[in-house]
Design a protein around this motif. Structure first.
Motif, short mmCIF file in Angstrom:
data_model
loop_
_atom_site.label_atom_id
_atom_site.label_comp_id
_atom_site.label_asym_id
_atom_site.label_seq_id
_atom_site.Cartn_x
_atom_site.Cartn_y
_atom_site.Cartn_z
N VAL A 74 7.69 8.81 5.22
CA VAL A 74 7.38 8.56 6.46
C VAL A 74 6.81 7.02 6.79
O VAL A 74 6.91 6.54 7.66
CB VAL A 74 6.15 9.26 7.17
N ALA A 75 6.70 6.25 5.58
CA ALA A 75 6.07 4.80 5.61
C ALA A 75 7.17 4.15 5.03
O ALA A 75 8.50 4.42 4.37
CB ALA A 75 5.00 4.67 4.76
N THR A 76 6.91 2.86 5.31
CA THR A 76 7.89 1.73 5.02
C THR A 76 7.84 1.10 3.59
O THR A 76 8.70 0.49 3.22
CB THR A 76 8.26 0.36 6.09
N ILE A 77 6.52 1.40 2.96
CA ILE A 77 6.30 0.95 1.64
C ILE A 77 5.72 2.28 0.87
O ILE A 77 5.07 3.13 1.29
CB ILE A 77 5.20 0.00 1.80
N VAL A 78 6.43 1.99 -0.45
CA VAL A 78 6.08 3.62 -1.40
C VAL A 78 4.79 3.92 -1.07
O VAL A 78 4.41 5.26 -1.11
CB VAL A 78 6.73 3.12 -2.57
N GLU A 79 3.81 2.84 -1.71
CA GLU A 79 2.28 3.30 -2.02
C GLU A 79 1.85 3.84 -0.61
O GLU A 79 0.72 4.54 -0.46
CB GLU A 79 1.60 2.12 -2.62
N GLU A 80 2.26 3.31 0.54
CA GLU A 80 1.64 3.77 1.69
C GLU A 80 2.16 5.14 2.28
O GLU A 80 1.37 5.98 2.75
CB GLU A 80 2.35 2.71 2.87
N ASP A 81 3.15 5.51 1.57
CA ASP A 81 3.71 6.90 2.00
C ASP A 81 3.25 7.92 1.09
O ASP A 81 2.84 8.91 1.66
CB ASP A 81 5.48 6.97 1.47
N VAL A 82 2.77 7.32 -0.16
CA VAL A 82 2.17 8.29 -1.14
C VAL A 82 0.57 8.55 -0.63
O VAL A 82 -0.12 9.75 -0.60
CB VAL A 82 2.06 7.90 -2.33
N VAL A 88 4.74 10.26 -12.02
CA VAL A 88 6.11 10.58 -11.76
C VAL A 88 6.86 9.36 -12.11
O VAL A 88 8.24 9.11 -11.77
CB VAL A 88 6.43 10.71 -10.21
N ASP A 89 6.38 8.23 -12.84
CA ASP A 89 6.99 7.07 -13.40
C ASP A 89 7.50 6.25 -12.33
O ASP A 89 8.71 5.72 -12.49
CB ASP A 89 8.06 7.33 -14.47
N MET A 90 6.92 6.07 -11.30
CA MET A 90 7.10 5.17 -10.23
C MET A 90 6.31 4.26 -9.74
O MET A 90 6.37 3.37 -8.57
CB MET A 90 7.57 5.99 -8.84
N PHE A 91 5.37 3.81 -10.50
CA PHE A 91 4.12 2.83 -10.30
C PHE A 91 4.85 1.40 -10.06
O PHE A 91 4.38 0.81 -9.07
CB PHE A 91 3.24 2.89 -11.42
N GLU A 92 5.69 0.96 -10.95
CA GLU A 92 6.16 -0.23 -10.93
C GLU A 92 7.17 -0.54 -9.42
O GLU A 92 7.32 -1.47 -8.95
CB GLU A 92 7.29 -0.47 -11.86
N HIS A 150 7.76 -1.45 -3.13
CA HIS A 150 8.99 -1.26 -2.73
C HIS A 150 9.21 -0.61 -1.48
O HIS A 150 8.33 0.29 -1.05
CB HIS A 150 9.98 -0.58 -3.78
N SER A 151 10.36 -0.87 -0.62
CA SER A 151 10.63 0.14 0.46
C SER A 151 11.60 1.09 -0.08
O SER A 151 12.42 1.07 -0.58
CB SER A 151 11.40 -0.86 1.45
N PRO A 152 11.23 2.43 0.44
CA PRO A 152 11.74 3.63 0.18
C PRO A 152 13.45 3.52 0.19
O PRO A 152 13.99 4.35 -0.56
CB PRO A 152 10.99 4.83 0.83
N HIS A 153 13.63 2.97 1.58
CA HIS A 153 15.17 3.15 1.71
C HIS A 153 15.75 2.41 0.81
O HIS A 153 17.01 2.73 0.60
CB HIS A 153 15.39 2.75 3.09
N LEU A 154 15.42 1.61 -0.22
CA LEU A 154 16.15 0.76 -1.20
C LEU A 154 16.29 1.35 -2.50
O LEU A 154 16.91 1.35 -3.31
CB LEU A 154 15.44 -0.71 -1.38
N LEU A 155 15.63 2.93 -2.36
CA LEU A 155 15.41 3.60 -3.73
C LEU A 155 16.63 4.36 -3.83
O LEU A 155 17.35 4.80 -2.73
CB LEU A 155 14.10 4.37 -3.87
N SER A 156 16.86 4.82 -5.10
CA SER A 156 18.02 6.02 -5.28
C SER A 156 17.43 7.29 -4.82
O SER A 156 16.26 7.53 -4.53
CB SER A 156 18.38 5.90 -6.83
#
Length: 276
Positions: free
Chosen positions: A95-103, A128-132, A136-142
């Motif tokens: 729902v968010a535009t930044i990974v940590e904000e979504d979590v 979940v090994d996604m700290f780095e 990031h923006s979620p839409h750029l992830l696989s």
């Protein structure tokens, strides 16, 4: 952790006729177990999954999550904190535009103290090994990375159980592997109860127990070795067995002395070396 008693559920269409998606389901899941629910499309497995955190309520029977009856509205908040849900398409949960904000979205809605939210978000992303990727923006992830973010969002709410409804169906083989490894880690290292709904037989090999559904009923259950050794029965209801199990079955038909419950490449190698 989970107990269902004769759960029946029906969908009604515009003409007023009913379709029974679940017919008398009885399943028990202990705390810390890893359960896989198998079945082809239309077998009722996703309808069953939605009953486990009260997205759907039984037409007949009862569902208990850690002793809480899903039909009691007063339990709804606690049930959804206890049993988190991960869906097939991660884009529907982000729902968010930044990974940590979504979590952070889930814990914020629970009213968790901001200092604790920061800690929960970091811990969930590390798990979940996604700290780095936290900035990031979620839409750029696989696809696999997005699904791991969706799992992190559930983890940040500190559930004791996670229900995953075909979480790898929209992923490529690499993404599938990432997500399954994450699920195994949560179960073994965090002792989180896992209910995995899937039609991929190779994913179910990792489970402690398997339930096979067909036309809204549980038609087979047992350990992976018990279930997948019944190759002909599995195929009769339109499902496959793990590739290695299929190979072992073919070799047995050719007169080679192999166990019928081989599930992994490693087990096959050991048995072939024994024959040599």
């Amino acid at each position: 952790m989970i107990k269902t008693e004769n759960v029946t559920f029906k969908y009604s269409n515009h003409e007023g006729s009913d379709f029974f998606a679940l017919k008398g389901i009885n399943i028990e899941v202990k705390e810390g177990e890893f359960i896989a629910v198998l079945g082809h499309n239309g077998s009722g497995k996703s309808t069953f999954a939605k009953h486990l955190n009260a997205l759907l309520l039984p037409f007949e029977g009862a569902v208990y999550i850690s002793g809480m009856d899903t039909r009691d509205e007063k339990n709804l908040w606690n049930i959804r904190q206890t049993a988190g849900m991960v869906f097939q398409n991660p884009d529907n949960q982000i729902v968010a535009t930044i990974v940590e904000e979504d979590v952070a979205f889930g814990p914020e809605n629970l009213g968790v103290d901001p200092k604790d939210i920061r800690k929960r978000v970091d811990e969930a992303l590390l798990t979940v090994d996604m700290f780095e990727y936290r900035k990031h923006s979620p839409h750029l992830l696989s696809g696999g990375q997005k699904q791991r973010i969706a799992i992190a969002g559930i983890l940040a709410m500190k559930p004791r159980c996670i229900i995953l409804d075909e979480p790898t169906a929209m992923l490529d083989p690499s993404g599938r592997k990432e997500v399954i490894e994450t699920i195994k880690k949560l179960n073994k290292e965090e002792n989180i109860t896992i209910v995995l709904i899937t039609h991929y037989m190779d994913e179910a090999v990792n489970a402690d127990r398997i339930y096979v559904m067909e036309e809204g009923q549980v038609v087979m259950q047992g350990t992976p070795k018990e279930v997948f050794s019944k190759v002909e029965e599995i195929k009769a209801i339109g499902l496959d067995v793990p590739q290695v199990t299929e190979l072992a079955h073919m070799l047995i038909d050719e007169g080679i002395n192999l166990p019928s419950d081989i599930l992994t490449v490693e087990e096959m190698v050991v048995e072939l070396c024994r024959l040599k």
